[in-house]
Design a protein around this motif. Structure first.
Motif, PDB file in Angstrom:
ATOM      1  N   MET A   1       0.831  -1.202   0.000  1.00 50.52           N
ATOM      2  CA  MET A   1       0.000   0.000   0.000  1.00 50.52           C
ATOM      3  C   MET A   1       0.866   1.252   0.000  1.00 50.52           C
ATOM      4  O   MET A   1       1.875   1.321   0.699  1.00 50.52           O
ATOM      5  N   SER A   2       0.444   2.264  -0.779  1.00 51.29           N
ATOM      6  CA  SER A   2       1.149   3.538  -0.857  1.00 51.29           C
ATOM      7  C   SER A   2       0.803   4.422   0.338  1.00 51.29           C
ATOM      8  O   SER A   2      -0.071   4.113   1.149  1.00 51.29           O
ATOM      9  N   ALA A   3       1.467   5.570   0.386  1.00 51.90           N
ATOM     10  CA  ALA A   3       1.022   6.647   1.282  1.00 51.90           C
ATOM     11  C   ALA A   3      -0.303   7.194   0.772  1.00 51.90           C
ATOM     12  O   ALA A   3      -0.671   7.033  -0.398  1.00 51.90           O
ATOM     13  N   LEU A   4      -1.038   7.847   1.678  1.00 48.37           N
ATOM     14  CA  LEU A   4      -2.335   8.423   1.328  1.00 48.37           C
ATOM     15  C   LEU A   4      -2.209   9.893   0.928  1.00 48.37           C
ATOM     16  O   LEU A   4      -1.401  10.635   1.489  1.00 48.37           O
ATOM     17  N   ARG A   5      -3.026  10.277  -0.032  1.00 47.76           N
ATOM     18  CA  ARG A   5      -3.161  11.682  -0.395  1.00 47.76           C
ATOM     19  C   ARG A   5      -4.519  12.161   0.115  1.00 47.76           C
ATOM     20  O   ARG A   5      -5.541  11.526  -0.114  1.00 47.76           O
ATOM     21  N   LEU A   6      -4.530  13.277   0.828  1.00 46.31           N
ATOM     22  CA  LEU A   6      -5.772  13.768   1.422  1.00 46.31           C
ATOM     23  C   LEU A   6      -6.787  14.165   0.352  1.00 46.31           C
ATOM     24  O   LEU A   6      -6.435  14.774  -0.670  1.00 46.31           O
ATOM     25  N   ALA A   7      -8.046  13.842   0.618  1.00 45.71           N
ATOM     26  CA  ALA A   7      -9.121  14.192  -0.309  1.00 45.71           C
ATOM     27  C   ALA A   7      -9.295  15.690  -0.440  1.00 45.71           C
ATOM     28  O   ALA A   7      -9.823  16.176  -1.448  1.00 45.71           O
ATOM     29  N   SER A   8      -8.845  16.440   0.552  1.00 40.51           N
ATOM     30  CA  SER A   8      -8.923  17.897   0.471  1.00 40.51           C
ATOM     31  C   SER A   8      -7.955  18.463  -0.561  1.00 40.51           C
ATOM     32  O   SER A   8      -8.071  19.630  -0.960  1.00 40.51           O
ATOM     33  N   GLU A   9      -7.006  17.636  -1.026  1.00 38.76           N
ATOM     34  CA  GLU A   9      -5.987  18.083  -1.979  1.00 38.76           C
ATOM     35  C   GLU A   9      -6.216  17.553  -3.383  1.00 38.76           C
ATOM     36  O   GLU A   9      -5.678  18.119  -4.348  1.00 38.76           O
ATOM     37  N   VAL A  10      -6.965  16.458  -3.520  1.00 39.61           N
ATOM     38  CA  VAL A  10      -7.159  15.832  -4.833  1.00 39.61           C
ATOM     39  C   VAL A  10      -8.614  15.404  -4.984  1.00 39.61           C
ATOM     40  O   VAL A  10      -9.320  15.209  -3.995  1.00 39.61           O
ATOM     41  N   SER A  11      -9.013  15.233  -6.223  1.00 40.81           N
ATOM     42  CA  SER A  11     -10.378  14.787  -6.490  1.00 40.81           C
ATOM     43  C   SER A  11     -10.357  13.862  -7.709  1.00 40.81           C
ATOM     44  O   SER A  11     -10.529  14.317  -8.847  1.00 40.81           O
ATOM     45  N   PRO A  12     -10.115  12.563  -7.496  1.00 35.71           N
ATOM     46  CA  PRO A  12     -10.106  11.647  -8.631  1.00 35.71           C
ATOM     47  C   PRO A  12     -11.451  11.644  -9.335  1.00 35.71           C
ATOM     48  O   PRO A  12     -12.503  11.774  -8.696  1.00 35.71           O
ATOM     49  N   ASP A  13     -11.422  11.519 -10.668  1.00 30.78           N
ATOM     50  CA  ASP A  13     -12.660  11.510 -11.436  1.00 30.78           C
ATOM     51  C   ASP A  13     -12.656  10.343 -12.409  1.00 30.78           C
ATOM     52  O   ASP A  13     -11.761   9.494 -12.374  1.00 30.78           O
ATOM     53  N   ALA A  14     -13.643  10.318 -13.291  1.00 26.43           N
ATOM     54  CA  ALA A  14     -13.804   9.188 -14.202  1.00 26.43           C
ATOM     55  C   ALA A  14     -12.605   9.006 -15.120  1.00 26.43           C
ATOM     56  O   ALA A  14     -12.327   7.895 -15.574  1.00 26.43           O
ATOM     57  N   ASP A  15     -11.866  10.087 -15.414  1.00 21.34           N
ATOM     58  CA  ASP A  15     -10.729   9.997 -16.327  1.00 21.34           C
ATOM     59  C   ASP A  15      -9.408   9.688 -15.630  1.00 21.34           C
ATOM     60  O   ASP A  15      -8.382   9.513 -16.298  1.00 21.34           O
ATOM     61  N   THR A  16      -9.416   9.636 -14.300  1.00 23.30           N
ATOM     62  CA  THR A  16      -8.185   9.311 -13.571  1.00 23.30           C
ATOM     63  C   THR A  16      -7.728   7.909 -13.922  1.00 23.30           C
ATOM     64  O   THR A  16      -8.503   6.953 -13.852  1.00 23.30           O
ATOM     65  N   GLN A  17      -6.469   7.782 -14.291  1.00 21.24           N
ATOM     66  CA  GLN A  17      -5.926   6.487 -14.690  1.00 21.24           C
ATOM     67  C   GLN A  17      -5.268   5.773 -13.524  1.00 21.24           C
ATOM     68  O   GLN A  17      -4.710   6.392 -12.622  1.00 21.24           O
ATOM     69  N   ILE A  18      -5.342   4.444 -13.578  1.00 19.59           N
ATOM     70  CA  ILE A  18      -4.619   3.595 -12.643  1.00 19.59           C
ATOM     71  C   ILE A  18      -3.813   2.602 -13.463  1.00 19.59           C
ATOM     72  O   ILE A  18      -4.325   2.010 -14.426  1.00 19.59           O
ATOM     73  N   THR A  19      -2.523   2.461 -13.133  1.00 20.94           N
ATOM     74  CA  THR A  19      -1.642   1.598 -13.923  1.00 20.94           C
ATOM     75  C   THR A  19      -0.736   0.784 -13.009  1.00 20.94           C
ATOM     76  O   THR A  19      -0.472   1.154 -11.867  1.00 20.94           O
ATOM     77  N   LEU A  20      -0.243  -0.311 -13.570  1.00 24.40           N
ATOM     78  CA  LEU A  20       0.771  -1.124 -12.898  1.00 24.40           C
ATOM     79  C   LEU A  20       1.814  -1.554 -13.917  1.00 24.40           C
ATOM     80  O   LEU A  20       1.475  -2.146 -14.956  1.00 24.40           O
ATOM     81  N   HIS A  21       3.073  -1.238 -13.628  1.00 23.34           N
ATOM     82  CA  HIS A  21       4.203  -1.735 -14.401  1.00 23.34           C
ATOM     83  C   HIS A  21       4.960  -2.761 -13.564  1.00 23.34           C
ATOM     84  O   HIS A  21       5.134  -2.566 -12.344  1.00 23.34           O
ATOM     85  N   VAL A  22       5.395  -3.829 -14.183  1.00 16.13           N
ATOM     86  CA  VAL A  22       6.243  -4.827 -13.536  1.00 16.13           C
ATOM     87  C   VAL A  22       7.527  -4.928 -14.336  1.00 16.13           C
ATOM     88  O   VAL A  22       7.499  -5.198 -15.547  1.00 16.13           O
ATOM     89  N   ASN A  23       8.653  -4.662 -13.678  1.00 20.57           N
ATOM     90  CA  ASN A  23       9.964  -4.656 -14.341  1.00 20.57           C
ATOM     91  C   ASN A  23       9.963  -3.742 -15.565  1.00 20.57           C
ATOM     92  O   ASN A  23      10.574  -4.049 -16.605  1.00 20.57           O
TER      93      ASN A  23
END
Length: 228
Positions: free
Chosen positions: A139-161
């Motif tokens: 698990m990563s560190a948390l970013r406060l919701a008061s600072e960010v607002s993820p929306d439908a276009d927010t991407q999530i990715t995973l790279h391995v090596n």
């Protein structure tokens, strides 16, 4: 109060830009929340009956620590997910209350002993041991919701090596964040300190010892680690 042995340490997460840490109470997860992932697993999606499961709080791997390859499996899979941290809770929440309960966001891996999961699914048995094992939730560190607002276009990715394995947009989720919280609050009394893994996009695959992973909830959180 005296106990018969030393009490376990409280699992906690760093918060970006803050000295205080987030103490973790429970870890909830939702399955089959991206239609393409459900299809690659040969499963159907039923938005009216979301599938929830839990991991123990001490399954979290925090602060960039190495992730030990688990025992009793030869097919460890990655599932990258946005994670929501709650600052309040309750039962039978409405959408507005659900949105107000969010403290922040992060990115994590729902690691899965896929071979064990397949065996138990085939027998119609619960598959907790495939999901809720030690070190199963980097698990990563948390970013406060008061600072960010993820929306439908927010991407999530995973790279391995260095190779892209998983990629999706939050708008592809079957249930959005508020809907997940509302549904959970009909089953559990949610409380401050709860984490919610919100589902994974398609592209799940195996990890082996020595693999390095880079998970990103774009513009919000990053998780780097390795399997040892």
């Amino acid at each position: 109060m005296r106990y018969i042995f030393e009490t376990p340490a409280i699992t906690s997460l760093p918060i970006i830009g803050r000295e205080e840490r987030f103490p973790v109470r429970r870890v909830f997860c939702i399955g089959r929340n991206y239609a393409e992932h459900a299809r690659e697993m040969g499963a159907a999606v039923d938005a009216s009956a979301p599938m929830f499961f839990c991991k123990p709080a001490d399954a979290l791997v925090t602060d960039g620590a190495d992730v030990p390859y688990p025992q009793a499996t030869s097919d460890l899979h990655h599932e990258v997910e946005m994670v929501v941290a709650l600052q309040s809770g309750g039962m039978d929440l409405d959408a507005a209350q659900a949105a107000a309960s969010i403290l922040g966001y992060g990115v994590g891996l729902d690691l899965t002993r896929r071979d064990l999961q397949a065996v138990f699914k085939a027998k119609g048995h619960p598959w907790d041991v495939a999901k809720a094992f030690d070190h199963s939730a980097p698990m990563s560190a948390l970013r406060l919701a008061s600072e960010v607002s993820p929306d439908a276009d927010t991407q999530i990715t995973l790279h391995v090596n260095g190779t892209l394995r998983q990629q999706g947009r939050l708008g592809e989720m079957v249930l959005g964040v508020a809907e997940i919280i509302v549904a959970l609050s009909k089953l559990f009394e949610l409380k401050p300190g709860d984490l919610i893994f919100t589902g994974t996009p398609a592209g799940v695959a195996a990890l082996v010892r020595g693999d390095r992973f880079h998970a990103q909830l774009h513009g919000i959180a990053v998780l780097d680690g390795r399997i040892v």
